[in-house]
Design a protein around this motif. Structure first.
Motif, PDB file in Angstrom:
ATOM      1  N   VAL A  52      53.317 -17.187 -42.090  1.00  0.00           N
ATOM      2  CA  VAL A  52      53.092 -16.092 -43.040  1.00  0.00           C
ATOM      3  C   VAL A  52      54.279 -15.130 -43.003  1.00  0.00           C
ATOM      4  O   VAL A  52      54.742 -14.647 -44.041  1.00  0.00           O
ATOM      5  CB  VAL A  52      51.779 -15.340 -42.710  1.00  0.00           C
ATOM      6  CG1 VAL A  52      51.622 -14.106 -43.595  1.00  0.00           C
ATOM      7  CG2 VAL A  52      50.578 -16.262 -42.903  1.00  0.00           C
ATOM      8  N   GLY A  53      54.796 -14.892 -41.808  1.00  0.00           N
ATOM      9  CA  GLY A  53      55.910 -13.954 -41.655  1.00  0.00           C
ATOM     10  C   GLY A  53      57.154 -14.364 -42.423  1.00  0.00           C
ATOM     11  O   GLY A  53      57.933 -13.514 -42.851  1.00  0.00           O
ATOM     12  N   ARG A  54      57.318 -15.671 -42.606  1.00  0.00           N
ATOM     13  CA  ARG A  54      58.477 -16.137 -43.374  1.00  0.00           C
ATOM     14  C   ARG A  54      58.341 -15.825 -44.854  1.00  0.00           C
ATOM     15  O   ARG A  54      59.312 -15.886 -45.586  1.00  0.00           O
ATOM     16  CB  ARG A  54      58.658 -17.655 -43.191  1.00  0.00           C
ATOM     17  CG  ARG A  54      59.127 -18.054 -41.812  1.00  0.00           C
ATOM     18  CD  ARG A  54      59.551 -19.520 -41.785  1.00  0.00           C
ATOM     19  NE  ARG A  54      58.457 -20.443 -42.031  1.00  0.00           N
ATOM     20  CZ  ARG A  54      57.645 -20.900 -41.069  1.00  0.00           C
ATOM     21  NH1 ARG A  54      57.807 -20.514 -39.837  1.00  0.00           N
ATOM     22  NH2 ARG A  54      56.680 -21.747 -41.357  1.00  0.00           N
ATOM     23  N   THR A  55      57.119 -15.526 -45.290  1.00  0.00           N
ATOM     24  CA  THR A  55      56.888 -15.337 -46.727  1.00  0.00           C
ATOM     25  C   THR A  55      56.715 -13.876 -47.118  1.00  0.00           C
ATOM     26  O   THR A  55      56.320 -13.588 -48.243  1.00  0.00           O
ATOM     27  CB  THR A  55      55.645 -16.121 -47.189  1.00  0.00           C
ATOM     28  OG1 THR A  55      54.468 -15.514 -46.628  1.00  0.00           O
ATOM     29  CG2 THR A  55      55.723 -17.581 -46.771  1.00  0.00           C
ATOM     30  N   ASP A  94      58.817  -8.028 -44.789  1.00  0.00           N
ATOM     31  CA  ASP A  94      58.828  -7.199 -43.581  1.00  0.00           C
ATOM     32  C   ASP A  94      57.636  -7.613 -42.714  1.00  0.00           C
ATOM     33  O   ASP A  94      56.539  -7.844 -43.234  1.00  0.00           O
ATOM     34  CB  ASP A  94      58.705  -5.717 -43.959  1.00  0.00           C
ATOM     35  CG  ASP A  94      58.916  -4.824 -42.746  1.00  0.00           C
ATOM     36  OD1 ASP A  94      60.058  -4.375 -42.548  1.00  0.00           O
ATOM     37  OD2 ASP A  94      57.945  -4.603 -41.994  1.00  0.00           O
ATOM     38  N   PRO A  95      57.824  -7.712 -41.399  1.00  0.00           N
ATOM     39  CA  PRO A  95      56.713  -8.130 -40.526  1.00  0.00           C
ATOM     40  C   PRO A  95      55.473  -7.253 -40.658  1.00  0.00           C
ATOM     41  O   PRO A  95      54.360  -7.714 -40.391  1.00  0.00           O
ATOM     42  CB  PRO A  95      57.318  -8.012 -39.122  1.00  0.00           C
ATOM     43  CG  PRO A  95      58.782  -8.192 -39.314  1.00  0.00           C
ATOM     44  CD  PRO A  95      59.081  -7.556 -40.643  1.00  0.00           C
ATOM     45  N   SER A  96      55.660  -6.010 -41.070  1.00  0.00           N
ATOM     46  CA  SER A  96      54.505  -5.117 -41.210  1.00  0.00           C
ATOM     47  C   SER A  96      53.573  -5.576 -42.329  1.00  0.00           C
ATOM     48  O   SER A  96      52.443  -5.087 -42.436  1.00  0.00           O
ATOM     49  CB  SER A  96      54.971  -3.680 -41.483  1.00  0.00           C
ATOM     50  OG  SER A  96      55.648  -3.621 -42.735  1.00  0.00           O
ATOM     51  N   GLU A  97      54.051  -6.508 -43.156  1.00  0.00           N
ATOM     52  CA  GLU A  97      53.225  -6.986 -44.278  1.00  0.00           C
ATOM     53  C   GLU A  97      52.425  -8.234 -43.933  1.00  0.00           C
ATOM     54  O   GLU A  97      51.677  -8.739 -44.772  1.00  0.00           O
ATOM     55  CB  GLU A  97      54.125  -7.297 -45.484  1.00  0.00           C
ATOM     56  CG  GLU A  97      54.883  -6.081 -46.000  1.00  0.00           C
ATOM     57  CD  GLU A  97      55.981  -6.457 -46.992  1.00  0.00           C
ATOM     58  OE1 GLU A  97      56.399  -5.575 -47.746  1.00  0.00           O
ATOM     59  OE2 GLU A  97      56.426  -7.624 -46.996  1.00  0.00           O
ATOM     60  N   ILE A  98      52.579  -8.734 -42.723  1.00  0.00           N
ATOM     61  CA  ILE A  98      51.922  -9.999 -42.369  1.00  0.00           C
ATOM     62  C   ILE A  98      50.397  -9.884 -42.468  1.00  0.00           C
ATOM     63  O   ILE A  98      49.737 -10.736 -43.073  1.00  0.00           O
ATOM     64  CB  ILE A  98      52.351 -10.452 -40.953  1.00  0.00           C
ATOM     65  CG1 ILE A  98      53.826 -10.861 -40.960  1.00  0.00           C
ATOM     66  CG2 ILE A  98      51.488 -11.626 -40.477  1.00  0.00           C
ATOM     67  CD1 ILE A  98      54.373 -11.239 -39.586  1.00  0.00           C
ATOM     68  N   SER A 121      59.823  -6.128 -35.063  1.00  0.00           N
ATOM     69  CA  SER A 121      60.067  -5.378 -36.290  1.00  0.00           C
ATOM     70  C   SER A 121      61.545  -5.255 -36.614  1.00  0.00           C
ATOM     71  O   SER A 121      61.910  -4.722 -37.633  1.00  0.00           O
ATOM     72  CB  SER A 121      59.463  -3.970 -36.164  1.00  0.00           C
ATOM     73  OG  SER A 121      60.027  -3.318 -35.047  1.00  0.00           O
ATOM     74  N   SER A 122      62.387  -5.749 -35.722  1.00  0.00           N
ATOM     75  CA  SER A 122      63.813  -5.618 -35.968  1.00  0.00           C
ATOM     76  C   SER A 122      64.276  -6.595 -37.039  1.00  0.00           C
ATOM     77  O   SER A 122      63.630  -7.599 -37.300  1.00  0.00           O
ATOM     78  CB  SER A 122      64.589  -5.874 -34.680  1.00  0.00           C
ATOM     79  OG  SER A 122      64.304  -7.169 -34.208  1.00  0.00           O
ATOM     80  N   GLU A 123      65.408  -6.302 -37.623  1.00  0.00           N
ATOM     81  CA  GLU A 123      65.991  -7.178 -38.641  1.00  0.00           C
ATOM     82  C   GLU A 123      66.342  -8.526 -38.028  1.00  0.00           C
ATOM     83  O   GLU A 123      66.839  -8.596 -36.912  1.00  0.00           O
ATOM     84  CB  GLU A 123      67.260  -6.530 -39.202  1.00  0.00           C
ATOM     85  CG  GLU A 123      67.832  -7.215 -40.427  1.00  0.00           C
ATOM     86  CD  GLU A 123      66.994  -7.007 -41.677  1.00  0.00           C
ATOM     87  OE1 GLU A 123      67.289  -7.654 -42.673  1.00  0.00           O
ATOM     88  OE2 GLU A 123      66.058  -6.190 -41.647  1.00  0.00           O
TER      89      GLU A 123
END
Lengths: 256, 60
Positions: free
Chosen positions: A226-229, A232-236, B42-44
């Motif tokens: 999911v994180g690849r799509t 930003d990771p906060s949207e997972i 959370s880092s780039e």
């Protein structure tokens, strides 16, 4: 016999955990590996687009051409390199862009030689059509099928990657024996720990450890997928909620 | 697909395709819970694409 109860090595290429926005920018700048990474993403998610086009009334051949030409468009159209265009979810971006593509490119696509003169992602049209014939098109809109099929694709990718990790570690039989325990609800009655222990020749205590690690790795891979799509990771979490909603809306009518 | 091809999850009540081994909604919700436990980076991202590995994956 000393046994290794550690989880299989992750061994994934770095782009497997790279967000789609970065993959897209790298592909459009022709950075080394960028086009390949984008092709990988497109290979995973082409079927939901194909089925969307079919549900919108396009023939199998046209749907294949439209999907293929869309991916070429993604790679070649530098306008997508704009940061603003790349914010948000890959799922939403692809569907919105594909809808525009359907409207703009139908005539052009029909002029292409069948199969096109360039192929960005190999599309197995025969298999796709077999799957499409089983889709519940009479019950669901094209958008609902797309979202639910996307969710199933994400789940399937995580499971496939998990299976591959065990295979790479030479633990296919362990994975086959334990995968029934991936179901957090035990909808299917699993074998006893003793039965599994006997089958894969470990102690009962080790079985519990292996199941715990299998489940943990599966959910980690699911979150990675999911994180690849998302951008930003906060949207997972938000995307996982959306995928849950899509599956609930599909009323269990989509197969794996 | 026939209605009888579907099953109802005893945990969440969601219907899912009968041949599936587990409820997909519960699998996703488990991933939500695990995300709360483990957190996310959370880092780039540092991008170091490996074309040869991409080719390998595509051939599967």
């Amino acid at each position: 016999v000393e046994r290794d109860y550690s989880p299989p090595a992750e061994g994934a290429a770095s782009f497997h955990t790279t967000r789609w926005t970065i993959v897209m920018k790298a592909a459009q700048s022709q950075a080394q590996g960028g086009p390949s990474a984008l092709a990988e993403l497109c290979r995973l998610y082409w079927y939901p687009l194909y089925i969307f086009a079919r549900r919108r009334g396009h023939s199998a051949d046209d749907a294949q051409d439209l999907t293929q030409s869309f991916f070429l468009h993604l790679l070649e159209h530098r306008a997508f390199a704009s940061v603003d265009r790349l914010k948000g979810k890959f799922r939403s971006f692809l569907l919105a862009s594909f809808q525009n593509h359907l409207a703009d490119q139908i005539d052009r696509t029909r002029r292409l030689k069948r199969g096109g003169d360039k192929e960005f992602v190999h599309l197995d049209a025969e298999e796709a059509e077999e799957r499409y014939r089983l889709e519940p098109i009479e019950f669901l809109t094209a958008e609902k099928i797309f979202d639910a099929r996307w969710a199933m694709t994400v789940l399937g990718e995580a499971l496939k990657q998990l299976s591959q990790e065990y295979a790479t570690a030479g633990k296919t039989s362990t994975f086959e024996a334990l995968k029934v325990f991936l179901d957090p609800t035990n909808a299917i009655t699993p074998p006893s720990y003793d039965e599994v222990a006997n089958r894969i020749q470990v102690t009962t205590g080790a079985v519990k450890t292996l199941i715990h690690r299998l489940r943990k790795r599966y959910t980690a891979l699911l979150r990675e997928a999911v994180g690849r799509t998302v951008s930003d990771p906060s949207e997972i979490d938000e995307e996982i909620h959306a995928l849950c909603d899509a599956l609930v809306a599909s009323e269990g009518r989509l197969g794996p | 697909m026939k209605t009888e091809d579907r099953r109802t999850c005893s945990s969440c009540g969601n219907q899912f395709y009968g041949s599936m081994e587990s409820c997909p909604v519960c699998a996703l919700r488990k991933a939500l819970a695990d995300g709360v436990e483990s957190g996310e980076p959370s880092s780039e991202d540092t991008v170091t694409f490996a074309p040869e590995q991409a080719t390998q994956r595509l051939s599967i």
